[in-house]
Design an enzyme around this catalytic site. Structure first.
Site, PDB file in Angstrom:
ATOM      1  N   ASP A 185       0.891  -1.317   0.283  1.00 47.98           N
ATOM      2  CA  ASP A 185       0.214   0.036   0.326  1.00 47.98           C
ATOM      3  C   ASP A 185       0.527   1.151   0.432  1.00 47.98           C
ATOM      4  OD1 ASP A 185      -3.096   1.144   0.319  1.00 47.98           O
ATOM      5  OD2 ASP A 185      -1.562   2.318   1.824  1.00 47.98           O
ATOM      6  N   ILE A 186       0.373   1.780  -1.083  1.00 46.42           N
ATOM      7  CA  ILE A 186       1.212   3.317  -1.223  1.00 46.42           C
ATOM      8  C   ILE A 186       0.521   4.255   0.403  1.00 46.42           C
ATOM      9  CG2 ILE A 186       2.384   5.527  -2.187  1.00 46.42           C
ATOM     10  CD1 ILE A 186       0.988   3.358  -4.553  1.00 46.42           C
ATOM     11  N   GLU A 228      -4.215   3.186  -4.120  1.00 39.38           N
ATOM     12  CA  GLU A 228      -3.273   2.351  -4.419  1.00 39.38           C
ATOM     13  C   GLU A 228      -2.365   1.048  -3.590  1.00 39.38           C
ATOM     14  OE1 GLU A 228      -4.974   4.808  -0.479  1.00 39.38           O
ATOM     15  OE2 GLU A 228      -5.275   4.230  -2.264  1.00 39.38           O
TER      16      GLU A 228
END
Length: 311
Positions: A185-186, A228
């Site tokens: 996950d960004i 994301e």
């Protein structure tokens, strides 16, 4: 002096038009000698995948030694073979499979394939045999890719991930082999979009996808799971090696400098992973949930961390 026009048209004229009354005059039949033989999965877990018959003998089954490996629990390890004959024809043989080989609903032992034949192996997988030219092949490949790929990053999409995870998990559970799932996950991605705009956000997603793809093995599967979030299915990878992979991904992204018009930006990711090697999880959903919980802990721990579910 005015000349009378002739009632008969001239023998040749620039305005002559040829009227075609039979399309066979201009549409040549496809030459099978220039066509390529393909097996296309049109039913089952790998629907849309195309496999060229480039060898004299192609083995079908779920075993790793097979040329066309089909991840279907109803298929034998070595299920069937397609063999090219000296005259250019193709024969299909059942390799003593448990659940049989069917063409047109009839179980066969040996069968001479024709263009368009549909072959069922096991309970759920249907494969079409076809002779296709380059244009047809390109069209079919593009159609398949558009169905299973994320339009922005070109990695596999969520639908493909869910189907593939189910079959990879079933195979690993049945054979007591390892399978790991990593969720990436960004960090603070919303802030990237708010500060730099969505085009920059799209660029970040593409760069992250390319970076992860470069790190994982060819047999690993990278998918875009959400806005994301990315997921990696790592076949045959134990807990310790999955942790090392997660850390390599985290560190590689941390070291990136993504150039934009106003300068370079830095991005970090949080990674959570879980591994099944001895039946620790009973379903793909449980494995996914464990990975998601590990990702949550990485986020709660301050982000830019890689954390694994309890082994």
């Amino acid at each position: 002096m005015v000349q009378k026009s002739s009632s008969n048209p001239p023998a040749h004229s620039d305005d002559d038009r040829t009227v075609i009354t039979d399309l066979r005059q201009v549409v040549a039949p496809r030459s099978e000698s220039r066509s390529k033989a393909y097996l296309t999965i049109i039913g089952g877990p790998q629907t849309g995948e195309m496999f060229p018959i480039e060898k004299q003998t192609v083995i079908l089954g779920r075993g790793e030694e097979c040329d066309l490996r089909v991840r279907d629990s109803g298929i034998s390890r070595v299920h069937a073979k397609v063999e090219r004959q000296l005259d250019g024809s193709f024969d299909l043989d059942d390799m003593n499979s448990t659940n049989g080989v069917f063409v047109g609903g009839v179980r066969i032992q040996n069968y001479r394939l024709s263009d368009g034949d549909r072959v069922q192996i096991g309970a759920a997988t249907v494969i079409k045999f076809s002779l296709q030219d380059d244009v047809e092949i390109t069209f079919q490949q593009q159609l398949y890719q558009s169905a299973v790929r994320d339009g922005l990053t070109q990695v596999y999409n969520r639908q493909f991930f869910e189907e593939r995870l189910h079959h990879e998990f079933s195979y690993a559970f049945r054979h007591t082999t390892a399978i790991s799932l990593l969720m990436v996950d960004i960090d603070f991605f919303k802030k990237v979009n708010d500060t730099y705009g969505h085009p920059t956000g799209d660029l970040v997603l593409k760069v992250i996808a390319c970076t992860i793809q470069r790190i994982i093995r060819n047999e690993d599967i990278l998918c875009r799971y959400g806005g994301e979030e990315f997921v990696v299915i790592a076949r045959g990878t134990d807990y310790i090696n999955t942790g090392a992979l997660a850390e390599r991904i985290r560190r590689a992204i941390e070291e990136l400098s993504i150039p934009i018009t106003s300068g370079d930006i830095k991005i970090t990711v949080s990674v959570g992973w879980a591994t099944m090697s001895k039946g620790e999880y009973r379903s793909p959903k449980e494995l996914l949930s464990a990975s998601d919980k590990a990702l949550y802990l990485a986020k709660q721990g301050g982000r830019n961390l890689a954390m694994g579910a309890a082994a």
